[in-house]
Design an enzyme around this catalytic site. Sequence first.
Site, PDB file in Angstrom:
ATOM      1  N   ASP A  23      26.878 -15.000  29.307  1.00  0.00           N
ATOM      2  CA  ASP A  23      25.534 -15.519  28.981  1.00  0.00           C
ATOM      3  C   ASP A  23      24.639 -15.581  30.213  1.00  0.00           C
ATOM      4  OD1 ASP A  23      27.077 -17.954  26.774  1.00  0.00           O
ATOM      5  OD2 ASP A  23      26.466 -15.891  26.370  1.00  0.00           O
ATOM      6  N   GLU A  33      27.878  -8.625  33.386  1.00  0.00           N
ATOM      7  CA  GLU A  33      29.323  -8.863  33.467  1.00  0.00           C
ATOM      8  C   GLU A  33      29.694 -10.337  33.471  1.00  0.00           C
ATOM      9  OE1 GLU A  33      30.096  -4.644  35.833  1.00  0.00           O
ATOM     10  OE2 GLU A  33      31.350  -6.389  36.310  1.00  0.00           O
ATOM     11  N   HIS A  40      22.187 -15.931  21.654  1.00  0.00           N
ATOM     12  CA  HIS A  40      22.955 -17.146  21.954  1.00  0.00           C
ATOM     13  C   HIS A  40      22.205 -18.332  21.352  1.00  0.00           C
ATOM     14  CE1 HIS A  40      25.743 -19.776  24.031  1.00  0.00           C
ATOM     15  NE2 HIS A  40      24.713 -20.516  24.355  1.00  0.00           N
ATOM     16  N   ALA A  86      15.028 -19.770  14.592  1.00  0.00           N
ATOM     17  CA  ALA A  86      15.001 -19.073  15.883  1.00  0.00           C
ATOM     18  C   ALA A  86      15.797 -17.768  15.880  1.00  0.00           C
ATOM     19  CB  ALA A  86      15.531 -19.997  16.987  1.00  0.00           C
ATOM     20  N   GLU A  87      17.123 -17.863  15.662  1.00  0.00           N
ATOM     21  CA  GLU A  87      17.951 -16.648  15.791  1.00  0.00           C
ATOM     22  C   GLU A  87      17.487 -15.503  14.901  1.00  0.00           C
ATOM     23  OE1 GLU A  87      22.178 -17.357  15.668  1.00  0.00           O
ATOM     24  OE2 GLU A  87      21.832 -19.451  16.135  1.00  0.00           O
ATOM     25  N   ASN A  89      22.408  -9.747  23.386  1.00  0.00           N
ATOM     26  CA  ASN A  89      23.192 -10.785  22.728  1.00  0.00           C
ATOM     27  C   ASN A  89      22.269 -11.901  22.275  1.00  0.00           C
ATOM     28  OD1 ASN A  89      25.664 -12.262  22.025  1.00  0.00           O
ATOM     29  ND2 ASN A  89      25.167 -13.587  23.763  1.00  0.00           N
ATOM     30  N   ASN A 124      23.104 -13.074  11.296  1.00  0.00           N
ATOM     31  CA  ASN A 124      22.186 -12.383  12.219  1.00  0.00           C
ATOM     32  C   ASN A 124      22.135 -10.894  11.895  1.00  0.00           C
ATOM     33  OD1 ASN A 124      20.938 -14.081  14.497  1.00  0.00           O
ATOM     34  ND2 ASN A 124      22.983 -14.910  14.271  1.00  0.00           N
ATOM     35  N   GLY A 142      27.934 -13.033   9.778  1.00  0.00           N
ATOM     36  CA  GLY A 142      26.978 -11.930   9.807  1.00  0.00           C
ATOM     37  C   GLY A 142      25.562 -12.262   9.372  1.00  0.00           C
TER      38      GLY A 142
HETATM   39  C1  GRF Z   1      25.364 -17.602  15.557  1.00  0.00           C
HETATM   40  O1  GRF Z   1      25.138 -18.976  15.726  1.00  0.00           O
HETATM   41  C2  GRF Z   1      25.067 -16.904  16.845  1.00  0.00           C
HETATM   42  O2  GRF Z   1      24.033 -17.479  17.599  1.00  0.00           O
HETATM   43  C3  GRF Z   1      26.325 -17.076  17.595  1.00  0.00           C
HETATM   44  O3  GRF Z   1      27.370 -16.992  16.632  1.00  0.00           O
HETATM   45  C4  GRF Z   1      26.842 -17.295  15.368  1.00  0.00           C
HETATM   46  C5  GRF Z   1      27.061 -16.079  14.510  1.00  0.00           C
HETATM   47  O4  GRF Z   1      26.563 -16.252  13.296  1.00  0.00           O
HETATM   48  N1  GRF Z   1      26.436 -16.051  18.603  1.00  0.00           N
HETATM   49  P1  GRF Z   1      26.487 -14.996  12.283  1.00  0.00           P
HETATM   50  O5  GRF Z   1      27.837 -14.307  12.299  1.00  0.00           O
HETATM   51  O6  GRF Z   1      25.407 -14.091  12.784  1.00  0.00           O
HETATM   52  O7  GRF Z   1      26.173 -15.645  10.985  1.00  0.00           O
END
Ligand code: GRF
Length: 209
Positions: free
Chosen positions: A158, A155, A117, A187-188, A115, A21, A19
């Site tokens: 990615d 659908e 990625h 980045a994320e 989403n 993100n 979690g």
């Molecule tokens: C992250 O690397 C995200 O990009 C991928 O799964 C991982 C999840 O990490 N989809 P978190 O649960 O948000 O820490």
Amino acid sequence: MNTQPDDILKLAVMVSGGGTNLQAIIDSVADGRIHDTRIVRVISNKKDAYALERAKKAGIETKAVARTDYKDREEFDRALLAALDEAKPDLVVLAGFLVVLSKEIIRKYKGRIINIHPSLIPSFCGEGYYGLKVHEEALKRGVKVTGATVHFVDEGCDTGPIIMQKAVNVEPGDTPEILQKRVMEQAEWKILPETIDLIARGCIKTGDA
Ligand code: GRF
């Protein structure tokens, strides 16, 4: 009952793991980097996902929908859809959610599911590319730059329209774990909150395009 003023973007965040993100979204809403937004529910397919603890600490309603609690996949998918519908979200955010959504959910929330990625799509994505595997493959290929992508969910796997990307350098001696952490930090945890804020402020259109 919708108690929110109309201009508040209601989020349902779907998680499966740590979690981080989700935490980036929680923190960004709290410090104002994400405007006019409220996380109304966090849904996980794993009852023990630490992401659920993060949500509870932030006072956000949680719902675990575990596959093992349902007799078959169809029933599980119906439970996931019900968990979303109950929350009445404007936007569904997949933040490390490792379950393939049913076509029914994707059609019902078309254009309103995003989403994150951990690569620069179309590299290192699709069937089987999630978590550390993505970074293992990037290192194996020898790319000098990788990064993360936020995209609308369709659908395919990615394959939806790309919304935002951010590049991250691969450094000599990187392991998959080191690279994963850099991609998350640089980045994320930046582009996912940034994308949500742009949607909340009406700069990015959602819904049936
Ligand atoms: C992250 O690397 C995200 O990009 C991928 O799964 C991982 C999840 O990490 N989809 P978190 O649960 O948000 O820490």
